[in-house]
Design a protein around this motif. Structure first.
Motif, mmCIF file in Angstrom:
data_model
loop_
_atom_site.group_PDB
_atom_site.id
_atom_site.type_symbol
_atom_site.label_atom_id
_atom_site.label_comp_id
_atom_site.label_asym_id
_atom_site.label_seq_id
_atom_site.Cartn_x
_atom_site.Cartn_y
_atom_site.Cartn_z
ATOM 1 N N HIS A 60 -123.109 15.493 61.839
ATOM 2 C CA HIS A 60 -122.223 15.766 60.823
ATOM 3 C C HIS A 60 -121.850 14.225 60.034
ATOM 4 C CE1 HIS A 60 -122.230 20.051 60.278
ATOM 5 N NE2 HIS A 60 -122.044 20.285 61.334
ATOM 6 N N GLU A 61 -121.305 13.570 60.920
ATOM 7 C CA GLU A 61 -120.872 12.196 60.549
ATOM 8 C C GLU A 61 -122.081 11.357 59.927
ATOM 9 O OE1 GLU A 61 -117.796 11.143 60.333
ATOM 10 O OE2 GLU A 61 -116.669 12.268 61.456
ATOM 11 N N MET A 62 -123.233 11.392 60.504
ATOM 12 C CA MET A 62 -124.409 10.686 60.243
ATOM 13 C C MET A 62 -124.746 10.997 58.742
ATOM 14 S SD MET A 62 -126.578 10.261 63.807
ATOM 15 C CE MET A 62 -127.905 9.289 62.906
ATOM 16 N N LEU A 63 -124.933 12.436 58.617
ATOM 17 C CA LEU A 63 -125.228 12.951 57.302
ATOM 18 C C LEU A 63 -124.326 12.748 56.165
ATOM 19 C CD1 LEU A 63 -126.707 16.297 58.910
ATOM 20 C CD2 LEU A 63 -127.991 14.541 57.827
ATOM 21 N N GLN A 64 -123.009 12.640 56.508
ATOM 22 C CA GLN A 64 -122.049 12.561 55.609
ATOM 23 C C GLN A 64 -121.902 11.278 54.987
ATOM 24 O OE1 GLN A 64 -117.999 13.987 56.740
ATOM 25 N NE2 GLN A 64 -116.995 12.433 55.371
ATOM 26 N N ALA A 65 -122.007 10.147 56.024
ATOM 27 C CA ALA A 65 -122.106 8.565 55.860
ATOM 28 C C ALA A 65 -123.182 8.485 54.877
ATOM 29 C CB ALA A 65 -122.249 7.815 57.111
ATOM 30 N N ALA A 66 -124.382 8.968 54.896
ATOM 31 C CA ALA A 66 -125.656 8.888 54.235
ATOM 32 C C ALA A 66 -125.460 9.657 53.015
ATOM 33 C CB ALA A 66 -126.622 9.141 54.797
ATOM 34 N N GLY A 67 -124.602 10.485 52.814
ATOM 35 C CA GLY A 67 -124.608 11.435 51.447
ATOM 36 C C GLY A 67 -125.706 12.429 51.434
ATOM 37 N N ILE A 68 -125.772 13.095 52.682
ATOM 38 C CA ILE A 68 -127.066 13.853 52.724
ATOM 39 C C ILE A 68 -126.292 15.293 53.056
ATOM 40 C CG2 ILE A 68 -129.111 14.650 54.089
ATOM 41 C CD1 ILE A 68 -129.556 11.557 54.918
ATOM 42 N N ASP A 69 -126.729 16.425 52.562
ATOM 43 C CA ASP A 69 -126.287 17.588 52.576
ATOM 44 C C ASP A 69 -127.209 18.401 53.429
ATOM 45 O OD1 ASP A 69 -125.031 19.920 52.219
ATOM 46 O OD2 ASP A 69 -125.783 20.613 50.358
ATOM 47 N N GLY A 70 -126.678 18.559 54.768
ATOM 48 C CA GLY A 70 -127.730 19.130 55.668
ATOM 49 C C GLY A 70 -126.626 19.955 56.634
ATOM 50 N N ASP A 71 -127.545 20.892 57.461
ATOM 51 C CA ASP A 71 -126.764 22.006 58.217
ATOM 52 C C ASP A 71 -127.558 21.673 59.620
ATOM 53 O OD1 ASP A 71 -125.622 23.958 59.485
ATOM 54 O OD2 ASP A 71 -126.288 25.390 57.952
ATOM 55 N N PRO A 72 -126.825 20.894 60.631
ATOM 56 C CA PRO A 72 -127.387 20.561 61.948
ATOM 57 C C PRO A 72 -127.256 21.747 62.724
ATOM 58 C CG PRO A 72 -125.702 18.832 61.278
ATOM 59 C CD PRO A 72 -125.463 20.202 60.091
ATOM 60 N N GLU A 73 -126.162 22.847 62.620
ATOM 61 C CA GLU A 73 -126.214 23.999 63.552
ATOM 62 C C GLU A 73 -127.457 24.853 62.984
ATOM 63 O OE1 GLU A 73 -122.023 22.528 63.172
ATOM 64 O OE2 GLU A 73 -123.587 22.795 61.642
ATOM 65 N N ARG A 74 -127.877 24.901 61.813
ATOM 66 C CA ARG A 74 -129.067 25.930 61.527
ATOM 67 C C ARG A 74 -130.204 25.060 62.312
ATOM 68 N NH1 ARG A 74 -130.219 26.996 55.419
ATOM 69 N NH2 ARG A 74 -130.798 24.698 55.533
ATOM 70 N N ALA A 75 -130.435 23.827 61.980
ATOM 71 C CA ALA A 75 -131.572 22.863 62.456
ATOM 72 C C ALA A 75 -131.756 23.189 63.899
ATOM 73 C CB ALA A 75 -131.509 21.535 62.530
ATOM 74 N N LEU A 76 -130.620 23.444 64.509
ATOM 75 C CA LEU A 76 -130.714 23.837 66.232
ATOM 76 C C LEU A 76 -131.222 25.130 66.390
ATOM 77 C CD1 LEU A 76 -127.851 22.123 68.228
ATOM 78 C CD2 LEU A 76 -130.125 21.594 68.164
ATOM 79 N N ARG A 77 -130.514 25.889 65.629
ATOM 80 C CA ARG A 77 -130.971 27.554 65.490
ATOM 81 C C ARG A 77 -132.336 27.833 65.584
ATOM 82 N NH1 ARG A 77 -125.899 28.299 63.040
ATOM 83 N NH2 ARG A 77 -127.382 28.811 61.219
ATOM 84 N N ASP A 78 -132.835 27.296 64.357
ATOM 85 C CA ASP A 78 -134.148 27.612 63.787
ATOM 86 C C ASP A 78 -135.236 26.812 64.524
ATOM 87 O OD1 ASP A 78 -134.175 25.049 62.486
ATOM 88 O OD2 ASP A 78 -133.904 26.077 60.454
ATOM 89 N N GLY A 79 -135.129 25.775 65.188
ATOM 90 C CA GLY A 79 -136.077 25.082 65.938
ATOM 91 C C GLY A 79 -136.689 24.063 65.261
ATOM 92 N N SER A 80 -136.079 23.857 64.012
ATOM 93 C CA SER A 80 -136.725 22.706 63.273
ATOM 94 C C SER A 80 -136.381 21.142 63.976
ATOM 95 C CB SER A 80 -136.033 22.512 61.924
ATOM 96 O OG SER A 80 -134.728 22.542 61.736
ATOM 97 N N ALA A 81 -135.022 21.189 64.592
ATOM 98 C CA ALA A 81 -134.942 19.846 65.278
ATOM 99 C C ALA A 81 -135.860 19.806 66.424
ATOM 100 C CB ALA A 81 -133.657 20.042 65.805
ATOM 101 N N MET A 82 -136.327 20.711 67.117
ATOM 102 C CA MET A 82 -137.292 20.805 68.309
ATOM 103 C C MET A 82 -138.516 20.541 67.726
ATOM 104 S SD MET A 82 -138.062 20.920 71.600
ATOM 105 C CE MET A 82 -137.058 22.157 72.534
#
Length: 424
Positions: free
Chosen positions: A277-299
């Motif tokens: 969350h801190e990295m995305l916020q610092a870069a001004g990126i709207d992302g959802d890390p919790e969802r990326a873990l749940r849906d397998g996209s991070a893997m």
């Protein structure tokens, strides 16, 4: 200019000018200033400190000693994380692909372990085929293809820092906050990332043992990043106990994959998500890390990232030839679990190195079966030691003597996982 004049200026507690700093670092890199002279200057800095302008000048001079990386050709924003190091700190492994899955580009230049603290490159090199050394073109290719790259810094990045760091290590000047901060930030600024989150560890297993010293270091680094035009924030995080349940190279890779699969220890998951969350916020990126873990996209990003650097994400990880179970000597609550003691044990088992050129055992390390604050029964497994050579167990057990405390009806005293947040 003259090296002695520069040394005397700082020895007497006066400010070094921009010109003095530029000259002495350039001359030292070229071999004009001798090691013994730079040793004297480093000790003077340790004893008398530097102000914000001096530290910024020192950092910029080290950056100018080499090349700077440029990611402006990427179709998105870059963001990175740097940890000051600890025991069981495998956060980069799940974090880089997680942030990439949320739309960030993560150019992560990492290092190897030394002493009781583990190194990200050592962990990843336990994956069969994975390569840490990439050319600039290869880095850009992996980053563009997968959104994340984790690799070793090239020889051209802040060479003044590389030379000075080796000198500080043998002259008792490692602890200087101006020199620590400029060392870290010269490489991170030269890396060319647009945003940076610093994970400054606090506790027995960290370089900074107290919250006060960690806050001073974090504040100094945030100022350096901000002054250089990099959006920078720092978190102070706990390292009074190990992070997660594994300490050791392949063991930590396996735990990181568990996190990417939606499981893993609660503290590793919590810190990974907070830093994402801190990295995305610092870069001004709207992302959802919790969802990326749940849906397998991070893997998915992890697998592509490992494969892009020659690794086989499906290959079995190395396993140590020998194991030894450590059991609870009595029943009660695990009220103490010292990060340094566990890290030292893992090092003695072969997971770490004493000198940079030493090899590491990829399968060696410690698996923790009980966490701080948990109730254990006498004879219950507390941890399992892994080593390629059973003769290493005796010294590892000596390191664990006093590293854990079990008390009947006791309560664990521990730092909060995230202690503070530092911004400019």
């Amino acid at each position: 200019m003259d090296a002695v004049d520069v040394i005397v200026t700082k020895r007497d507690g006066r400010e070094l000018s921009t010109g003095q700093i530029d000259w002495v670092l350039d001359a030292y890199t070229r071999g004009v200033v001798a090691d013994e002279q730079m040793s004297a200057l480093a000790m003077a800095i340790l004893l008398n400190g530097m102000n914000r302008r001096e530290i910024a000048d020192w950092t910029q001079a080290m950056i100018r000693s080499g090349s700077r990386m440029d990611w402006s050709g990427l179709p998105g924003r870059t963001t990175d994380k740097h940890s000051t190091g600890g025991v069981g700190d495998k956060i980069t492994l799940p974090l880089a692909p997680l942030v990439a899955a949320c739309g960030g580009y993560v150019p992560q230049l990492s290092g190897r372990g030394l002493g009781h603290t583990g190194g990200t490159l050592d962990k990843l090199e336990s994956i069969p085929g994975w390569r840490a050394s990439l050319s600039g073109r290869e880095m850009l290719g992996v980053l563009g293809e997968t959104g994340a790259v984790v690799c070793a810094a090239g020889e051209g990045l802040a060479p003044a820092d590389r030379k000075l760091y080796a000198l500080r290590d043998v002259t008792g000047t490692v602890e200087s906050i101006p020199l620590i901060a400029s060392s870290i930030m010269s490489k991170k600024i030269a890396e060319g990332t647009g945003a940076l989150v610093l994970d400054v560890k606090v506790g027995s297993g960290a370089f900074m043992k107290t919250v006060e010293r960690a806050r001073e270091l974090a504040t100094t680094m945030v100022e350096l990043g901000t002054d250089a035009g990099v959006r920078t924030v720092a978190l102070l995080t706990a390292m009074d106990r190990p992070l997660g349940r594994t300490v050791g190279n392949a063991l930590e890779v396996a735990e990181s994959v568990e996190v990417l699969a939606g499981g893993g220890p609660a503290d590793v998951v919590e810190l990974t998500l907070r830093l994402a969350h801190e990295m995305l916020q610092a870069a001004g990126i709207d992302g959802d890390p919790e969802r990326a873990l749940r849906d397998g996209s991070a893997m998915d990003v992890w697998r592509r990232m490992i494969a892009a650097q020659g690794g086989d994400p499906d290959a079995p990880l190395p396993r140590a030839a020998e194991t030894l179970e450590v059991t609870a000597p009595e029943s009660g609550v695990l009220t103490g679990l010292d990060a340094y003691g566990v890290g030292l044990a893992a090092w003695r088992l072969g997971a770490g190195r004493e000198r940079k050129e030493d090899p590491v055992s990829f399968g060696a390390g410690v698996v923790l079966h009980a966490g701080l604050g948990e109730t254990v029964r006498r004879g219950q497994p507390l941890m399992t030691l892994h080593a390629d050579d059973a003769s290493r167990f005796e010294r590892a057990l000596a390191a664990l003597d006093g590293a854990y405390v079990i008390a009947e009806g006791g309560a664990a005293e521990a730092l909060p996982l995230v202690i503070d947040r530092i911004t400019a």
